[in-house]
Design an enzyme around this catalytic site. Sequence first.
Site, PDB file in Angstrom:
ATOM      1  N   GLY A 281      -9.681  -7.954  -0.473  1.00 10.26           N
ATOM      2  CA  GLY A 281     -10.844  -7.062  -0.475  1.00 10.26           C
ATOM      3  C   GLY A 281     -11.746  -7.296   0.711  1.00 10.26           C
TER       4      GLY A 281
ATOM      5  N   MET B 101       0.840  -1.205   0.000  1.00  7.18           N
ATOM      6  CA  MET B 101       0.000   0.000   0.000  1.00  7.18           C
ATOM      7  C   MET B 101       0.872   1.251   0.000  1.00  7.18           C
ATOM      8  SD  MET B 101      -3.038  -1.084   2.641  1.00  7.18           S
ATOM      9  CE  MET B 101      -1.940  -1.902   3.804  1.00  7.18           C
TER      10      MET B 101
ATOM     11  N   GLY C  41      -5.281  -5.509   3.392  1.00  6.11           N
ATOM     12  CA  GLY C  41      -4.825  -4.151   3.130  1.00  6.11           C
ATOM     13  C   GLY C  41      -5.312  -3.183   4.184  1.00  6.11           C
TER      14      GLY C  41
ATOM     15  N   CYS D  19      -3.784  -1.254  -9.443  1.00 12.01           N
ATOM     16  CA  CYS D  19      -3.909   0.045  -8.771  1.00 12.01           C
ATOM     17  C   CYS D  19      -4.890   0.950  -9.522  1.00 12.01           C
ATOM     18  CB  CYS D  19      -2.548   0.732  -8.667  1.00 12.01           C
ATOM     19  SG  CYS D  19      -2.670   2.365  -7.880  1.00 12.01           S
TER      20      CYS D  19
END
Length: 324
Positions: free
Chosen positions: A205, A22, A228, A104
């Site tokens: 996700g 990230m 993430g 991305c």
Amino acid sequence: MYLNKLKIGNVELENNLILAPMAGVTDLPFRKICKEFNPGLVCTEMVSSKAIFYNDSKTKLLIKTKGEKRPISMQIFGSDEETMGFASKYISELADIVDINMGCPAPKVIKNGDGSKLLLDIKKAEKIIKSVIKNSNKPVTLKIRKGWDLNNIVAVEFAQMAEKAGISAITIHGRTRTEMYSGKADLDIIKKVKQNVKIPVIGNGDIIDEETALKMFEYTGVDGIMIGRGTFGNPWIFRKINYFLKTGKKLPEISYKEKLRIIKKHIKLELQEKEEITAIRELRKHISWYTKNLPNSSEFRNEINKIENKELLVERVKNFFENL
């Protein structure tokens, strides 16, 4: 049952819980913090292949790994075969795994044809993947999204192309580029990808706690999960999920004492790596995440955002937790 070792090429991970790459988050200090809670793999912030090609010194700081426990994955992005090949050769001398970003959604990335923009050009993407694999002496992985938009859902054919090209594992985020981070991640597309390739598939996700981690494994059958935004202010998530998948039970809530310990450690690590003012500005978002939803956290956040001195920062953080 779901918590297993995971083999990516010739690299065996201790477990199949992975810290996502990230930008502006997974720097060396944050990766070291997360490593304390035992993810199987961590990834650097994504780096531009062009920046590596042109020997950009700031970019090279993003892939510093001094004192870091292995294995480490480094992620590169770009849409030019030559620079991606060059970056792959460079990165593979430093990392255990080379990861290609084709997911991305950031406007500044896609305007140059990089990141998820490549989901619209599978032939170009294939050439880039082959160039990266050819130039790497480490396993190469790929991170994609469900597709560009709802009219271009390409994850399955992309995954099959990548497998054929020699990719060692694929991570799929269950949203399109146009969805960015809104709505819910589509677990059905992740499941479909898993059913259509033989290489390891990593689901990404909306994994924010033990239940969402279990659901990703149960519903999609993935070989691993990548976390993430669920790590923001919560590096303990790896330990929590690890324990939950092994025992079916949850660990107790993180104590204020433990939160304070990690924040102090995080401050120390950032200050070791960066100039004081840069480190403090970098830490503001992390401290806001660590203290989110705690009593008086919004007033505290406003105060933190004005501090530019390390002693004052540590003092204010200690006071905040002492007064809880």
